[in-house]
Scaffold this motif. Structure first.
Motif, PDB file in Angstrom:
ATOM      1  N   UNK A 181     -14.876   7.466 -49.104  1.00  0.00           N
ATOM      2  CA  UNK A 181     -15.260   7.621 -50.511  1.00  0.00           C
ATOM      3  C   UNK A 181     -16.745   7.949 -50.661  1.00  0.00           C
ATOM      4  N   UNK A 182     -17.540   7.630 -49.651  1.00  0.00           N
ATOM      5  CA  UNK A 182     -18.989   7.807 -49.745  1.00  0.00           C
ATOM      6  C   UNK A 182     -19.465   8.430 -48.434  1.00  0.00           C
ATOM      7  N   UNK A 183     -20.118   9.598 -48.501  1.00  0.00           N
ATOM      8  CA  UNK A 183     -20.604  10.285 -47.305  1.00  0.00           C
ATOM      9  C   UNK A 183     -22.027  10.756 -47.561  1.00  0.00           C
ATOM     10  N   UNK A 184     -22.962  10.181 -46.801  1.00  0.00           N
ATOM     11  CA  UNK A 184     -24.375  10.531 -46.946  1.00  0.00           C
ATOM     12  C   UNK A 184     -24.885  11.083 -45.621  1.00  0.00           C
ATOM     13  N   UNK A 185     -25.101  12.401 -45.575  1.00  0.00           N
ATOM     14  CA  UNK A 185     -25.640  13.075 -44.384  1.00  0.00           C
ATOM     15  C   UNK A 185     -27.015  13.672 -44.688  1.00  0.00           C
ATOM     16  N   UNK A 186     -27.683  13.133 -45.679  1.00  0.00           N
ATOM     17  CA  UNK A 186     -28.948  13.714 -46.129  1.00  0.00           C
ATOM     18  C   UNK A 186     -30.071  13.492 -45.121  1.00  0.00           C
ATOM     19  N   UNK A 187     -31.135  14.360 -45.281  1.00  0.00           N
ATOM     20  CA  UNK A 187     -32.369  14.214 -44.497  1.00  0.00           C
ATOM     21  C   UNK A 187     -32.117  14.278 -42.994  1.00  0.00           C
ATOM     22  N   UNK A 188     -31.366  15.306 -42.592  1.00  0.00           N
ATOM     23  CA  UNK A 188     -31.125  15.564 -41.176  1.00  0.00           C
ATOM     24  C   UNK A 188     -31.433  17.032 -40.891  1.00  0.00           C
ATOM     25  N   UNK A 189     -30.974  17.535 -39.772  1.00  0.00           N
ATOM     26  CA  UNK A 189     -31.198  18.942 -39.409  1.00  0.00           C
ATOM     27  C   UNK A 189     -29.866  19.653 -39.237  1.00  0.00           C
ATOM     28  N   UNK A 190     -28.932  19.366 -40.099  1.00  0.00           N
ATOM     29  CA  UNK A 190     -27.605  19.977 -40.012  1.00  0.00           C
ATOM     30  C   UNK A 190     -27.673  21.458 -40.373  1.00  0.00           C
ATOM     31  N   UNK A 191     -26.908  22.258 -39.620  1.00  0.00           N
ATOM     32  CA  UNK A 191     -26.894  23.709 -39.826  1.00  0.00           C
ATOM     33  C   UNK A 191     -25.469  24.170 -40.120  1.00  0.00           C
TER      34      UNK A 191
END
Length: 1486
Positions: free
Chosen positions: A1190-1200
């Motif tokens: 229900x909650x997914x936080x992938x912020x402040x990374x180097x995802x491409x």
């Protein structure tokens, strides 16, 4: 040359056998059930008998399928009568059914005309068994069923059942049923028995009785009472344990004279007075006689005394004819001769007439040969049934001899296939017609040469081969026979056939090279692995002295690495070869080059390439099985270092395998075997490993790996086959040897491990398919290369040099972990890990013989330590000398992956302290051992062993630890004989344990001991194991009873001599800190009691569920928390680990302290989001497997990369934060749409799931309005947004568990008819759940309007604990309320509670009085009965008798299916709810 499919007659039998296997699937052994005329590839289970029926299409070549007109699927007719196979063309039509030679069978042919042809003409025709007439089938009424039965001993491994057109109508068959019988029953002096009459006398049901009541599926018809008789019956079950075994159902009723003084009389008057009969009368006393009562009677036939009988109570006695009865009339009388107080009785009778079957079947070899010829050439004609008999139906084109002597089998002497359209070569099976005098194959399209075998037919006088396309020359022997006049030979009309010897071509010379003896693939693969290991050991020594071969060319002294083969592998364009082709390939088997497992190996040439041909020896007992198994394996196993299968021949008795030819010799040629296994064992016993290993290695090897491989070799050649390891174990051990050598040479190796043209070859064997003989092998990585000497004629020799470039154990860390784990599972599912030993190390424990490996591949945390030198290590197991300590972190977990899979039971043993682990051991148990609860071992004692030795594996197959124990006032008794375990004994107590026992000294009466525990609330399971180890005399007995705290627990018990019996708790022992156990001698016993072994287990409740299965894979977790005793044993079930989140951890190389179960227990939940975690790469696809995220936080990374579309398909995702990354492309439109409609928040934090306590106060306006109260909570209503807040009381001990269980469940269970879970509060003891508000009331309000009901399990008031089956009880009440629409309790009524009320009505069968009257009868009675019975089962006062949730869902699904079927024409649709209850994720107890 054109290849045609062919199956010889015996292979028609094989094909029939394969198809008949379907008819016998799940049926009694040997039952064959054929529905004649049933469409091909159709099967079904008969509703009456439960037997599986198949179509007859594969058992007969002629006839047409028809459906009867009058049955039309009616339930009044057996289903196998709905179709017929009709034979409007030809005279004789035969079924060929495979049976077992020498066995006795009841064969039944069934016929119902049913006006299938619309002509309404009732036919009459003959029925034959083999070459003999069995009976006449005469149809008197279109709706009548005619059953013909015969009991016959099969003289061959097949039986022909034929119908013959006699000119009175078209023959047909409805069904064929074949049932094996006992050879000692229904014995005749001559002939076979044809059923005349079979009656259930005094039948109380008036129904036909057959299988499953009758184990032989005889059909018993109900009988009207005999003249002057009355019927009696019993509800008891009579025993029918004699050779005839009439059904208990039949024997439970009988006729007796209505006038007790009158005899029972009946007579048989057949129209054909020449018939001979055998009579079988079955008697059983079914009345429990009083002391002053008796029943005794005589039996006479035509006034002649035949027998007298006193029937035994509920025991069957059969009086029968020992020789055929003749005379034409048969009057039976059963009467009281005087002295009997009760009249005679008769339960059942069978009457058979004798049918002589005088004609012999054609000689077996001729049948096989002509059947193969028929199959080879695809001949249809009238070739059915026996080829030569009876004489009126001999096959067209055949002449046979032997008709003058009916007892001698006929032989084929003439075969005329002229102008039959034959193609291909002359069939090799003609050679097997040994008495053939005339052979006419003229005017066909036969090709190839004239075979030599024709000259070997000693009786052949006439041979006509004219008008074909034969080539080559006539064999010299045939030419000579023709010249001398012993053979009339005609070969005109074959333009390319040379009629003389002079033009015969010279045969080509064969290559003069060495050829290998072809070994079986199973052994060959093992030898290949062993050879690879030997080569590795030898080559590692040379790796530093020899450089790798470059791609640029050869240099001086360099070894050229090539695979030496004379030819490229033969392309397998044709997989099946005819025997004539094999003759051509091998030049008529001109050169034998060796012998294989089931026959001789010959050299051959195929399309210019050399091949080896292995032919089945006629003397090979297991020949065909070996042949079929080898073909099956070779067609699936392919590798360039294994010989490849080019093709096979499967034609009659001619079976052969054609292999690639290996011209460079066998493995044996390259091994120098100087001494046998005896000398090897002697050197091993002396510990002289250095003298065993090849001296050319000069000691450059790992001693442990050398020891291991020698021990494997010696174990493989054990004189007792049961002690030899399985292939699975052998491969695991060899893998460990390889691991040891690779670990030793890994550091400082100068081998180039970069991927190149010469990279290692991966040989991956899938060992879980059932095909591979090599067991649990991961990818065995090797590249075996060889060289030639200067002469080029022999490989390598004693100067063999091999360069191993490198070995890679796994490409991925997960594969490596599993590979190493497989090594640890060296004892059928055992996992043995020595925690803290050096990485890559392993050893065999001296006492148990179990292999232990390092834990380094399971843990990347912790510190290796060695126990203090001050400790005396002399008597300490090696696995306790090292340990792994965990000074950092709060939870550290080992994840074990048992190869046996989930839902298995294991014994897990961990020795640990605070907090460290010395050893982990997991042992696979039989699923039925011990209780289904999780049990913590407290004591396991070997009674009668008074020394200090502990017993474990290999004496104990489960590797349980047994400590010595001798109770007070007892002495030791022992035996040297083996004590066996019963076939179904799951505990498998070691014989060594059971060979000793504690027996009371001085012949005292009681063995006693105490079970004492500190915690009086503890619950236990007790297991006592007994076996008599003294051979008692006739006047000796040993009998005892077992008491716990003065109450009888079990007994009396008589131990069995040299056989283990286990007496165990059926329920937990609780309520006391001490239990007094007494084993008391009974009054019947002359000897004192004994006791062999004791096991005591403490019940360990594991209340916390693990992470949801769909996020999971099968694993077991060991948590090294601080605990009490230094050694504990747990018996648990395989549980679940979050596979998806583990994959995400691996994908992003997350370094956080993520170990064990991600979500449980709460205090050790994995910490943090993945925001600001340094993630790189694309968004992991494994996120999609977190189905209810229900909650997914992938912020402040180097995802491409792009934002994947699968995120929009996560149905419960409410917050998605992808900010501050390097993502590209556009956001999927479905995510944007969800953001617009408010179902998804893109970016930002979620405020919907977790609420502060202050938020809860605001939402509820300081809990202003109360909606209701539960055991743990108060519900509140909020007017504006309509939610309900459930507050959990902090004063109740189970409140937090209930809160956690509810929160966990509500996050996983979603349906539009269930309330939605909106959020929670978990703040300093203030726990709350926030739900969707039910504005229309709850289910209780809808059903009855009641506001207070009682659903609580009565067991709760006794144990003060709520368990899963407590919820089952509550659900049962809800289910009753739904069915009845009645309040659970009603005051002022006699049956106040719904359970009492429903039980009363159900007891009277009043189902309509229970069902909600508002349904107005619009329901299926059966489905309501099922639901009501299920509800009552849920209300059982004994919790263990209540169904589990899985059973409940299955039953309700059946009810739903029944209702859906009933209303399938309605316009409404029903939403199907699928509940997966095999996941281990079950709602926890309240």
């Amino acid at each position: 040359m054109e290849m045609r499919s062919h199956f010889l007659f015996i292979f028609l039998g094989f094909l029939a056998l394969a198809v008949l296997a379907h008819a016998q699937d799940q049926d009694p052994s040997g039952f064959i059930n054929v529905d004649c005329g049933l469409p091909g590839n159709t099967t079904y289970t008969d509703a009456t008998t439960g037997l599986n029926y198949i179509s007859d299409e594969s058992l007969i070549e002629t006839g047409i399928s028809k459906r009867v007109a009058i049955a039309s699927g009616s339930d009044s007719y057996d289903r196998q009568l709905w179709h017929v196979r009709s034979f409007p063309q030809g005279d004789r039509h035969c079924y060929n059914v495979t049976v077992t030679k020498g066995n006795k069978y009841l064969i039944r042919a069934r016929f119902m005309y049913g006006n299938y042809d619309g002509q309404n003409e009732l036919p009459e025709f003959d029925l034959h068994l083999g070459p003999n007439k069995w009976d006449v089938v005469k149809i008197s009424d279109a709706s009548d069923t005619v059953d013909k039965e015969i009991i016959n001993i099969s003289t061959w491994n097949y039986v022909y059942i034929c119908v013959v057109n006699t000119g009175y109508g078209t023959p047909f068959v409805s069904a064929l049923e074949i049932r094996p019988s006992k050879n000692d029953s229904y014995v005749t002096q001559s002939g076979s028995l044809m059923s005349y009459l079979r009656l259930d006398i005094g039948s109380s049901t008036n129904q036909t009785v057959r299988y499953p009541d009758d184990v032989y599926d005889r059909i018993w018809g109900p009988s009207d009472p005999l003249y002057g008789c009355a019927e009696i019956s019993t509800s008891e079950t009579p025993s029918t344990d004699n050779s005839f075994q009439p059904p208990s159902t039949v024997m439970s009723s009988a006729d007796i004279p209505a006038n007790a003084s009158e005899p029972m009389e009946f007579n048989i008057g057949p129209q054909d007075t020449t018939l001979e009969f055998y009579f079988y009368m079955h008697f059983a006393e079914i009345v429990k006689l009083e002391a002053n009562q008796s029943r005794y009677f005589n039996i006479t036939l035509n006034g002649e005394y035949r027998s007298d009988l006193t029937p035994s109570y509920l025991d069957t006695t059969t009086v029968y004819s020992t020789s055929a009865e003749t005379g034409g009339k048969y009057n039976f009388s059963i009467f009281n001769p005087g002295g009997s107080t009760l009249p005679p009785l008769l339960n059942a009778i069978e009457i058979y007439s004798v049918v002589e079957l005088p004609l012999s079947q054609t000689q077996q070899a001729d049948v096989n040969a002509i059947a193969s010829i028929k199959s080879t050439y695809g001949i249809r004609s009238n070739w059915q049934g026996d080829p030569c008999a009876p004489r009126d139906y001999v096959w067209k084109g055949l002449n046979c001899s032997g008709y003058n002597d009916p007892t001698a089998p006929p032989r084929i002497i003439s075969l005329n296939l002229s102008s039959s359209g034959l193609m291909g070569e002359i069939a090799a099976d003609i050679a097997n017609l040994e008495l053939l005098e005339s052979l006419d194959l003229s005017n066909n399209k036969l090709t190839g040469s004239v075979p030599d075998f024709l000259s070997e037919l000693q009786s052949l006088k006439f041979l006509n081969l004219t008008g074909n396309k034969l080539t080559g020359a006539i064999p010299a022997a045939l030419y000579h026979q023709n010249q001398t006049g012993s053979l009339s030979l005609s070969v005109d009309g074959n333009p390319e056939l040379c009629p003389s010897v002079s033009c015969q071509e010279k045969r080509k010379k064969s290559n003069n090279t060495v050829v290998p003896v072809i070994a079986s693939v199973t052994v060959g693969a093992l030898v290949l692995l062993t050879t690879a290991l030997a080569v590795i050991l030898r080559c590692l020594k040379r790796k530093k002295k020899q450089s790798l071969v470059s791609n640029s060319g050869a240099s001086a002294g360099k070894v050229e690495l090539k695979t030496s083969r004379t030819h490229e592998p033969v392309e397998a364009k044709r997989r099946q070869f005819t025997y004539s082709e094999v003759l051509k390939i091998t030049n008529n088997f001109g050169r034998a080059i060796g012998k294989g497992g089931f026959g001789t190996v010959y050299h051959g040439n195929l399309d210019g390439a050399q091949v080896a041909v292995k032919m089945l020896s006629p003397s090979s007992v297991q020949g065909y099985k070996e042949f079929a198994a080898e073909v099956k394996v070779l067609l699936r196993v392919h590798h360039r270092n294994l010989t490849s299968l080019v093709g096979y021949c499967d034609e009659g008795a001619n079976l052969g395998l054609i292999y690639e030819y290996m011209a460079n010799g066998t493995l044996k040629d390259y091994l120098s075997i100087g001494w046998g296994d005896y000398e090897l064992q002697q050197r091993q016993l002396k510990g002289d490993i250095m003298s065993i290993v090849d001296p050319r290695l000069r000691g450059d090897f790992n001693i442990n790996s050398a020891w291991k491989i020698v021990e494997i070799a010696v174990a493989c050649v054990s004189s007792t086959s049961a002690r030899r390891p399985t292939m699975n174990q052998v491969v695991i051990e060899l893998n460990e040897c390889l691991a040891l050598e690779m670990a030793r040479t890994r550091e400082g190796s100068d081998i180039d491990t970069s991927l190149s043209q010469d990279s290692p070859e991966f040989m991956c064997l899938n060992v879980h398919t059932g095909m591979s003989p090599l067991g649990s092998l991961e990818c065995f990585v090797y590249k075996l290369k060889s060289n030639k000497n200067t002469a080029g004629t022999k490989l390598i020799g004693s100067a063999m040099e091999v360069v191993v470039q490198f070995f890679l154990f796994a490409v991925l860390s997960g594969a490596f972990s599993l590979s190493v784990l497989v090594q640890a599972q060296n004892q059928s599912g055992f996992i043995s890990i020595d925690c803290g030993i050096e990485e890559g190390s392993s050893y065999r424990d001296e006492s148990a013989g179990i292999h232990y490996i390092s834990d380094a591949n399971y843990k990347n945390v912790g510190v290796r330590k060695y126990i203090s030198s001050e400790i005396n290590t002399t008597n300490i197991y090696k696995q306790y000398l090292n340990l792994r300590s965990f000074p950092d972190g709060t939870k550290t977990c080992y994840t074990l992956k048992p190869a046996e899979g989930r839902n298995n039971k294991y014994l897990i043993r961990a020795g640990f302290g605070t907090p460290f682990i010395s050893v982990l051991e997991l042992r696979l148990l039989d699923y039925n051992t011990y209780d289904n609860a999780t049990e913590l071992m407290t004591d396991r004692l070997d009674c009668g062993l008074n020394n200090s030795n502990m017993i474990r594996f290999s004496d104990d197959v489960y590797d349980r630890f047994w400590s010595p124990y001798l109770p007070n006032e007892c002495e030791v008794k022992n035996t040297s004989y083996t004590v066996e375990s019963p076939d179904r004994d799951e505990y498998r107590i070691p014989s060594r344990i059971m060979q000793t026992a504690a027996v009371l000294a001085n012949n005292s009466n009681t063995i006693q001991f105490f079970l004492t525990r500190d915690d009086p609330t503890s619950q236990f399971f007790l297991y006592l194991h007994f076996a008599e180890i003294e051979e008692l005399q006739a006047n000796q007995t040993r009998e005892f009873s077992i008491f716990i705290d003065g109450k009888l627990w079990h007994g009396p018990t008589v131990p069995t001599y040299l056989q283990t019996a286990t007496i165990s708790s059926t329920s937990v022992l609780n309520g006391s800190a001490q239990f007094h156990v007494e084993i008391n001698k009974t009054q019947n016993s002359t000897l004192p009691p004994l006791l062999n072994a004791i096991e005591l287990y403490l019940v360990q409740e594991l209340l916390q569920s693990e992470t949801y299965q769909e996020d999971a894979h099968g694993s077991v977790h060991i948590f090294p928390f601080i605990s009490g005793p230094s050694l504990k044993n747990l018996i648990v079930f395989s549980s679940m680990l979050a596979d998806a989140i583990m994959n995400i951890k691996s994908y992003y190389k997350v370094k956080r302290y993520w170990q064990g179960d991600p979500c449980a227990p709460k205090v050790a939940i994995w910490q943090g989001t993945l925001s600001s975690s340094g993630l790189s790469g694309e968004i992991s696809p494994d996120i999609f497997n977190l189905k209810i995220i229900q909650y997914l936080d992938l912020s402040n990374n180097s995802l491409r990369g792009s934002v994947p579309n699968f995120l929009s398909h996560l149905p419960y995702l409410r917050v998605l934060n992808l900010s501050e990354n390097e993502l590209s492309g556009s956001v999927p439109s479905e995510l944007i749409e969800r953001s617009k409609n408010g179902t998804l928040t893109l970016k930002g934090e979620s405020k919907e799931r977790h609420f502060a306590y202050s938020d809860v106060l605001t939402i509820t306006t300081n809990f202003e309005r109360t909606l209701g109260k539960g055991q743990f909570a108060t519900a509140c209503y909020i007017e504006d947004i309509q939610v309900a807040v459930k507050i959990f009381s902090s004063s109740l001990a189970q409140a937090y568990k209930k809160f956690a269980a509810d929160a966990k469940l509500l996050t996983k269970v979603h349906h539009r008819n269930l309330i939605a879970y909106l959020g929670y509060c978990d703040e300093e003891g203030n726990n709350a759940l926030i739900y969707e508000c039910m504005t229309n009331g709850n289910l209780e309000d809808i059903l009855s309007g009641s506001t207070k009901e009682y659903y609580l399990d009565p067991d709760y008031y006794v144990t003060n604990k709520l368990k899963e089956r407590s919820d089952v009880y509550s659900f049962g009440i809800v289910l009753l309320a739904i069915i009845t629409s009645r309040p659970v309790t009603v005051s002022n009524q006699e049956s106040a509670h719904i359970i009492e009320w429903a039980s009363s009505l159900l007891g009277r069968g009043d189902i309509k009085g229970i069902v909600d009257s508002r349904l107005q009868g619009d329901y299926l009675i059966d489905s309501v009965w099922k639901a009501a019975e299920l509800a009552m089962a849920c209300e059982s006062r004994t919790s263990v008798k209540r169904p589990v949730v899985t059973q409940i869902v299955m039953e309700l699904n059946q009810c739903l299916a029944m209702e859906i079927s009933r209303i399938s024409r309605s316009e409404g649709t029903i939403e199907m709810v699928s509940v997966n209850l095999g996941t281990g994720v079950i709602p926890e107890a309240r």
